[in-house]
Scaffold this motif. Sequence first.
Motif, PDB file in Angstrom:
ATOM      1  N   THR A 110       0.868  -1.191   0.009  1.00 51.22           N
ATOM      2  CA  THR A 110      -0.120   0.021   0.094  1.00 51.22           C
ATOM      3  C   THR A 110       1.069   1.183   0.008  1.00 51.22           C
ATOM      4  O   THR A 110       0.698   2.237  -0.688  1.00 51.22           O
ATOM      5  N   LYS A 111       1.892   1.251   0.814  1.00 53.63           N
ATOM      6  CA  LYS A 111       2.985   2.426   0.811  1.00 53.63           C
ATOM      7  C   LYS A 111       3.405   2.602  -0.506  1.00 53.63           C
ATOM      8  O   LYS A 111       3.478   3.923  -0.994  1.00 53.63           O
ATOM      9  N   ILE A 112       4.082   1.488  -1.347  1.00 53.71           N
ATOM     10  CA  ILE A 112       4.448   1.625  -2.471  1.00 53.71           C
ATOM     11  C   ILE A 112       3.604   2.380  -3.575  1.00 53.71           C
ATOM     12  O   ILE A 112       3.849   3.217  -4.189  1.00 53.71           O
ATOM     13  N   ALA A 113       2.430   1.748  -3.432  1.00 50.67           N
ATOM     14  CA  ALA A 113       1.345   2.341  -4.288  1.00 50.67           C
ATOM     15  C   ALA A 113       1.228   3.916  -4.285  1.00 50.67           C
ATOM     16  O   ALA A 113       1.232   4.701  -5.188  1.00 50.67           O
ATOM     17  N   HIS A 114       1.115   4.314  -2.799  1.00 49.79           N
ATOM     18  CA  HIS A 114       1.163   5.748  -2.781  1.00 49.79           C
ATOM     19  C   HIS A 114       2.211   6.602  -3.055  1.00 49.79           C
ATOM     20  O   HIS A 114       2.170   7.520  -3.632  1.00 49.79           O
TER      21      HIS A 114
ATOM     22  N   ASN B 275       4.965   9.289   4.771  1.00 49.89           N
ATOM     23  CA  ASN B 275       5.588   8.414   5.694  1.00 49.89           C
ATOM     24  C   ASN B 275       5.226   8.055   7.018  1.00 49.89           C
ATOM     25  O   ASN B 275       4.930   6.936   7.593  1.00 49.89           O
ATOM     26  N   ASP B 276       5.010   9.188   7.636  1.00 54.93           N
ATOM     27  CA  ASP B 276       4.687   9.545   9.062  1.00 54.93           C
ATOM     28  C   ASP B 276       3.415   8.962   9.314  1.00 54.93           C
ATOM     29  O   ASP B 276       2.842   8.255  10.327  1.00 54.93           O
ATOM     30  N   ILE B 277       2.613   8.986   8.463  1.00 53.56           N
ATOM     31  CA  ILE B 277       1.023   8.593   8.361  1.00 53.56           C
ATOM     32  C   ILE B 277       0.965   7.254   8.387  1.00 53.56           C
ATOM     33  O   ILE B 277       0.685   6.641   9.182  1.00 53.56           O
ATOM     34  N   PHE B 278       1.927   6.387   7.462  1.00 54.56           N
ATOM     35  CA  PHE B 278       1.796   5.079   7.347  1.00 54.56           C
ATOM     36  C   PHE B 278       2.608   4.319   8.723  1.00 54.56           C
ATOM     37  O   PHE B 278       2.378   3.252   9.168  1.00 54.56           O
TER      38      PHE B 278
ATOM     39  N   SER C 120      -8.299   4.276   8.615  1.00 53.71           N
ATOM     40  CA  SER C 120      -8.487   5.838   8.717  1.00 53.71           C
ATOM     41  C   SER C 120      -7.007   6.275   7.900  1.00 53.71           C
ATOM     42  O   SER C 120      -7.175   7.351   7.473  1.00 53.71           O
ATOM     43  N   VAL C 121      -6.140   5.485   8.013  1.00 55.90           N
ATOM     44  CA  VAL C 121      -4.761   6.170   7.315  1.00 55.90           C
ATOM     45  C   VAL C 121      -4.916   6.392   5.899  1.00 55.90           C
ATOM     46  O   VAL C 121      -4.548   7.229   5.224  1.00 55.90           O
ATOM     47  N   GLY C 122      -5.799   5.690   5.006  1.00 53.98           N
ATOM     48  CA  GLY C 122      -6.075   5.758   3.743  1.00 53.98           C
ATOM     49  C   GLY C 122      -6.586   7.141   3.459  1.00 53.98           C
ATOM     50  O   GLY C 122      -6.075   7.931   2.476  1.00 53.98           O
TER      51      GLY C 122
END
Length: 432
Positions: free
Chosen positions: A72-76, A95-98, A122-124
């Motif tokens: 998911t991180k990579i996609a963002h 990055n801080d959000i994830f 909610s992070v999304g």
Amino acid sequence: MDKAIQVFKFGGASVKDAEAVKNVAGILENYKDKSLVVIVSAMGKTTNALEKIVAAYFEKDIEKALSLLEETKIAHYQIMANLFDQNHEIFPMVNDIFVEIEWVLEDDVQDGYDYIYDQIVSVGELASSRILASYLNEKGLSTAWLDTRDVILTDDSFREARVNWEQTQNRAQKQVPALLKNNQFVLTQGFIASNNENQTTTLGREGSDFTAAIYSFCLDATSLSIWKDVPGILTADPRLFDNVTLINRLSYKEAIEMTYYGAKVIHPKTIKPLQNKNIPLFVKSFIDPEGEGTMIDADTNIIEYPPVIVVERNQCLLHISTKDFSFVAEWHLSYLFKLFNEHRIKINMMQNMAISFSVCVTNIPDRIKTLIDTLEKDFKVVKDDNLDLITVRNYREEMLKDLTQGKIVLFEERIRKTIQMVIKNVPSMKWK
Ligand code: ADP
Ligand code: ASP
Ligand code: MG
């Protein structure tokens, strides 16, 4: 509040990749002289992906949870790489959000599923809203990022939180107009909120439309526009049917009925706050922003609507009968309704006969199982699976034959202009 406020909502499909984000910025460019509150959902199917992380965490498969998080991180990051230069502050920000998810995953499971679900899922919206706000600022559209958890206050019903309207309205009126004084847009997250203890809550899947209605209500907006991947509200879901047509005008009443029966185009809770303050709702296409779309308001002059078909998939029928051949009396029904309410199962259709009561409900396996376990103490229960519930508003007799051709109708009910049918779902069945 000095300047009329309009609310816009962009769903996941409208920000699913870098091109889509650019398209949204292009639409907003046309409104730079307006006071806009913009609500955004998580990018593409991010919420589904985050749900899988929660499930893996509760299955104690931390390796899987971490690898899903990485995906998911990579996609963002890929989307950001196509929007910003590599030293942009958005990278550490997202990055801080994830990292918040990593912190949850590091600990053993201590809290309940629904609470953890809201903290992770909610992070999304936090990530997508940061990305879109930074991109708009980059493009010269001054945008204030607002944490909606400082505005929308809810109770503690994690995953389906209920709004405290009074406090939410006070907080919205205090914060939003002040931000709009110095910025063209205020951009915030759909779907998420917080409780009295500042814990993150969510409003239920697909809840961003509802968030947009909450802001519209609390700020007395002049209109709400929801931007979708369809030209507006159509006579049926184009993913399931051919030959659908656009409905240009709908009354609040017709719209609330459609969404109640399961039309997936707008969240069912969206209409009430708008109707209560007579705020028009526009459903427009982000692919064809100039298109006419659909306008929903109090109009009572619309004489005739076309037939509208709503398909609710994943249904089951529960046939509940008395064990001793006694009639299903009112006190049984009152007990049964109480149980459905306690298990948070919505009855989509029902029928009672001499010694049995049948209901059509959405098949949510864990909830249905615990309901059946309780029911079986007093009743005999038979369950039919793999069903679809078809509702046709303003139906015409001649269309029903086509609609049910080659399908097994188990259950049918007609009330005034509405027909509902429960249909056996053959795996390969398409409505087209
Ligand atoms: P969002 O990105 O805002 O969350 P959704 O995917 O929730 O958007 O809603 C848009 C989808 O709703 C469309 O792609 C369409 O397939 C579906 N849909 C279902 N019923 C209808 C209808 N009657 N009219 C238009 N779209 C519909
Ligand atoms: N992102 C949330 C969901 O997918 C809320 C929404 O999109 O409306 O359910
Ligand atoms: Mg949606």
